[in-house]
Scaffold this active site. Sequence first.
Site, PDB file in Angstrom:
ATOM      1  N   GLU B  68      -9.737  -2.412  39.768  1.00 30.99           N
ATOM      2  CA  GLU B  68     -10.534  -3.383  39.088  1.00 30.99           C
ATOM      3  C   GLU B  68      -9.830  -3.876  37.915  1.00 30.99           C
ATOM      4  O   GLU B  68      -9.598  -3.117  37.098  1.00 30.99           O
ATOM      5  CB  GLU B  68     -12.063  -2.751  38.683  1.00 30.99           C
ATOM      6  CG  GLU B  68     -12.796  -3.963  37.837  1.00 30.99           C
ATOM      7  CD  GLU B  68     -14.125  -3.239  37.381  1.00 30.99           C
ATOM      8  OE1 GLU B  68     -14.469  -2.187  37.093  1.00 30.99           O
ATOM      9  OE2 GLU B  68     -14.784  -3.956  36.636  1.00 30.99           O
ATOM     10  N   ASP B 136      -9.353   6.533  23.422  1.00 34.75           N
ATOM     11  CA  ASP B 136      -9.300   5.214  22.567  1.00 34.75           C
ATOM     12  C   ASP B 136      -9.639   5.841  21.141  1.00 34.75           C
ATOM     13  O   ASP B 136     -10.502   6.413  20.784  1.00 34.75           O
ATOM     14  CB  ASP B 136     -10.369   4.298  22.852  1.00 34.75           C
ATOM     15  CG  ASP B 136     -10.690   3.121  22.262  1.00 34.75           C
ATOM     16  OD1 ASP B 136     -11.342   2.467  22.333  1.00 34.75           O
ATOM     17  OD2 ASP B 136      -9.952   3.066  20.981  1.00 34.75           O
ATOM     18  N   ASP B 138      -9.927   4.734  17.426  1.00 35.33           N
ATOM     19  CA  ASP B 138      -9.850   3.386  16.222  1.00 35.33           C
ATOM     20  C   ASP B 138     -10.221   3.945  14.902  1.00 35.33           C
ATOM     21  O   ASP B 138     -10.999   4.704  14.468  1.00 35.33           O
ATOM     22  CB  ASP B 138     -11.435   2.900  16.798  1.00 35.33           C
ATOM     23  CG  ASP B 138     -11.870   1.438  16.050  1.00 35.33           C
ATOM     24  OD1 ASP B 138     -11.361   1.330  15.111  1.00 35.33           O
ATOM     25  OD2 ASP B 138     -12.210   0.736  16.966  1.00 35.33           O
ATOM     26  N   CYS B 148      -8.930   3.231   1.172  1.00 41.14           N
ATOM     27  CA  CYS B 148      -8.021   1.808   0.968  1.00 41.14           C
ATOM     28  C   CYS B 148      -8.745   0.629   1.662  1.00 41.14           C
ATOM     29  O   CYS B 148      -8.496  -0.585   1.074  1.00 41.14           O
ATOM     30  CB  CYS B 148      -6.741   2.102   1.264  1.00 41.14           C
ATOM     31  SG  CYS B 148      -6.599   2.851   3.183  1.00 41.14           S
ATOM     32  N   ARG B 190      -6.583  -2.237  15.075  1.00 39.51           N
ATOM     33  CA  ARG B 190      -6.850  -1.059  14.074  1.00 39.51           C
ATOM     34  C   ARG B 190      -6.858   0.491  14.914  1.00 39.51           C
ATOM     35  O   ARG B 190      -7.442   1.499  14.457  1.00 39.51           O
ATOM     36  CB  ARG B 190      -8.120  -1.027  13.548  1.00 39.51           C
ATOM     37  CG  ARG B 190      -9.172  -1.092  14.517  1.00 39.51           C
ATOM     38  CD  ARG B 190     -10.540  -1.648  13.869  1.00 39.51           C
ATOM     39  NE  ARG B 190     -11.707  -1.348  14.749  1.00 39.51           N
ATOM     40  CZ  ARG B 190     -12.747  -1.748  14.697  1.00 39.51           C
ATOM     41  NH1 ARG B 190     -13.224  -2.871  13.882  1.00 39.51           N
ATOM     42  NH2 ARG B 190     -13.807  -1.657  15.561  1.00 39.51           N
ATOM     43  N   VAL B 192      -5.467   2.953  18.649  1.00 41.10           N
ATOM     44  CA  VAL B 192      -4.262   3.112  19.457  1.00 41.10           C
ATOM     45  C   VAL B 192      -5.211   3.618  20.871  1.00 41.10           C
ATOM     46  O   VAL B 192      -6.335   4.176  20.767  1.00 41.10           O
ATOM     47  CB  VAL B 192      -3.484   4.415  19.106  1.00 41.10           C
ATOM     48  CG1 VAL B 192      -2.369   3.725  18.102  1.00 41.10           C
ATOM     49  CG2 VAL B 192      -4.195   5.745  18.724  1.00 41.10           C
ATOM     50  N   HIS B 359      -3.972  -9.444  21.030  1.00 37.96           N
ATOM     51  CA  HIS B 359      -5.611  -9.308  20.328  1.00 37.96           C
ATOM     52  C   HIS B 359      -5.950 -10.722  19.813  1.00 37.96           C
ATOM     53  O   HIS B 359      -5.142 -11.067  18.997  1.00 37.96           O
ATOM     54  CB  HIS B 359      -5.224  -8.145  19.152  1.00 37.96           C
ATOM     55  CG  HIS B 359      -6.579  -7.560  18.795  1.00 37.96           C
ATOM     56  ND1 HIS B 359      -7.815  -8.356  18.145  1.00 37.96           N
ATOM     57  CD2 HIS B 359      -7.262  -6.481  19.004  1.00 37.96           C
ATOM     58  CE1 HIS B 359      -8.731  -7.805  17.944  1.00 37.96           C
ATOM     59  NE2 HIS B 359      -8.178  -6.459  18.472  1.00 37.96           N
TER      60      HIS B 359
END
Lengths: 458, 450
Positions: B68, B136, B138, B148, B190, B192, B359
């Site tokens: 798919e 995943d 994030d 930061c 942001r 991987v 992205h």
Amino acid sequence: MEIVRPQWKPPSNDVVPTLPLYRSAPALEVRLEDFELYAMDRLRVLKGISDGLSRGKKPEEMEKLVNDLWKINMRHPQALEVLNKDVISHFVLRLVYCRTEDLRKWFLSMETALFRNRFRLLTADAQRALLAEFGLPYRVVARAEFEGVKEKLVQVTRSIGQPILSSDVIFYKVPFEEVPELVAGRRVFICKGHAYVAMNQVVSLVVTQFRSLLSKALILTNRKWTSMIREQEKDRLTPIVEALCSSYLGPDYSQPKEFAEISIKDFDLVAKSSFPLCMRHLFEKLREDHHLKHGGRMQLGLFLKGVGLKLDDALAFWKAEFSQKVGGERFDKEYAYSIRHNYGREGKRTDYTPYSCQKIISSTPGVGDHHGCPYRHFSEENLRAALCRMGVNGGAVEDVMDKVRNRHYQLACTLTFEAIHGLSCDAGINHPNQYFSDSQKTLKVKNHSSEQGESIGD
Amino acid sequence: MMEVDNGRDDMSIDGQSLGNGVPGGFNASYLKLYYGKLFPYADIFKWLSYGNDGKHPACDKSYFGRREFSFTLDNDIYLRFQSVNNEFELENTIKEKCPFKIDIGPVYSVDPAKRHAYSQSGDNVFTPVERELIFDIDISDYDNVRYCCSGADVCLDCWPLMTVAIKVIDASLRDDFGFNHILWVFSGRRGVHCWVCDGKARRLTNEQRAAIADYFRVYKGNENSNKRVSLTGPVLHPFLVRSYTEVLKDFFETKLLSSQNLFSTEERYGKILEMIPDESVTSELQGKWQNNKRSSISKEDINLVRWEQLKHSLQSGQKKAQGLRRCVEEIVFSFTYPRIDMEVSKHMNHLLKAPFCIHPKTGRVCVPIDPKHCEEFDPTVVPTLSQLLEELNMGGVGADDDKECDRTSLGKSLSFFRSSFLRPLLKSCKEEMESLHNAKLQQSKNSLSW
């Protein structure tokens, strides 16, 4: 019963494992009597396990209980027949217990508990053989490899709060995919895709497998039963199967072994000291109302027969009460017949056996009735009052009520017995006459020792 | 008016000349060019075929067609259960649809486009049969421990949290689980993604995937609990010990403490003190630090100093309960240990963005990350769409298509993808296929003589 050929042949030269996996019905011929008897013996074991579990026995206690139950009930004079009895009884009970969701659940739990405990009692070699039979890709970790990972294994063992392994604790190496639960909980050491599983963890895995196999099998059995077997066997096996799961398995007290030397005069005393609550209640109501309805007459009357009351004494006893309400003549006309009937002197001359707890619990007392099981049929208030009158004190009452709430009526009665007599009743109460005879035994011992005490003291 | 070098269709893009630097960012026309010249169809096809595109008798020709894909088009139109049969169709479909996002799903039992012909239960079922093991991570899941940035932003002070996550998970996937063919990809903004592509991994059941995800799970956070990491037991599992001693402790103490100024203000160190269940310790430390706002220790980083003081309070002295000692590790874990998205990993049918996509919010390419050198990865200099097109433009005349991507910054990523991941993977697939095939032959031979 349809005999199904086994789908695999057990390896002929290898040792036959002592614990069968019940994967397919045996290709054996079974005599009809053995069909029922074997099943009943196994059922005693399963019910004993059920009892032990609901009493909250610890694992070590359960192990011993299972061992004892098995030894007592599943023997066979011919050693070769022992395994057959094991397998046949299991498959018969599958038929019995596949028929509803509740039955399946109960059977699954008990058989799994049985399997778990029997597995634990096997020798290490037998356990390994069984793992191989399950087709589980478990390999024992060789000594050399073990030394290499020992430190990590100790770390994992400690991290899950287990006692430190002794040097002969066996570890199995298995692909991690086989043990997802252990991986998820970080309860095993994993290296290059292999999980190192400790022996006690293996038990729970094996048991899970067993449970899953049996669960599926029960569904299939149910289908076969409903679609084919029940109808086919309606004149032979079906009635046996249908009766088995509600059978009472203890002594039937139809022939009281010890002649209970109790005269009617002593009834009041004996009722207070040795009658179970159900009978005490009926007895008190009889004394109070000079009457009992049919259900109560049956339940109490047969109980008294089991206690050792002879027919003539029974007639005298009931007449003495009833005539205060309905008159002696009417008693003779309307009630005496049924008492004689109970004793097998009328009609088809069946010698009726006293009711077991199971039967009493499942009865449905209506308005004006006093039979049934008070632990089930009384309101909480009334039950508490009755217990108090029996001499059960505060803390014990709560324990009893707790069992009642969980619908363990027989356990509630057992706790009552224990509270009143001051000792434990390991076997549990299954029959009012058992309560009575155990109680009498206990009191005899007490009287005997107190008599002795007195004579020594003199 | 800008003209594309190879003399094909003239494309007018925003009326700006590429030669002066294309404005950064993402739009349909740039994307069209990207899909026209740079997207690595052949590599994706070879990867997802796992050797089934070859000539060996054991090759399953239907395999690629049962995978798919999903496409998110312009205007948020979302197309699921897309499938293509071969590389040619893959290329044409993507070029034609020009999707803003391409997701890869599982390989199903049948062509997903034909799924309605199959039932949900019984014998002829539409169900996933293979799927890479995916993760995943994030960085916005770490917002409560980075000061930061927050949300979508990422910088070089907080990005190292991702580096650490890669190191911990990658080591475990290889050493503990024995996986070899692992692809780490930059998510484009942001985070991987991780694709574990071993045959064993692709055939894992949902239950096994959940087990692996649980094995990796340490952080159980939400706003309601003070302590989101609870490490019980007299010792820790070897996996946690290794992660701590080889990666987390060092990272926390030498990098994160200072880069995030974890102890510099009362609010910040308060959050850490909340994780310590002993009031006598926390009040002692609080007292020390409240009075030390402008301390004379100017040379040493205040974060390091306070951390040492905290450790000393927790670990020194025999009277300290083991649970208290463990707080040190718990604090380190709660700040640094990987936070994976459990749901992504647990189910075979979960979709994940394809590598080498662009992205939409940043224009950056989802390039592979080398786990062995992940500390060197800098998300702020990942090639963007406009950058690539500029490079293309400057690349010279009439070059042949195949080498076009090599002229750009994408070339390096592609060559890494091919040499470190694709080649070893395909070699292993071929070997697996051959040995399985031989085993089957052997079996059928045996059954004949039965």
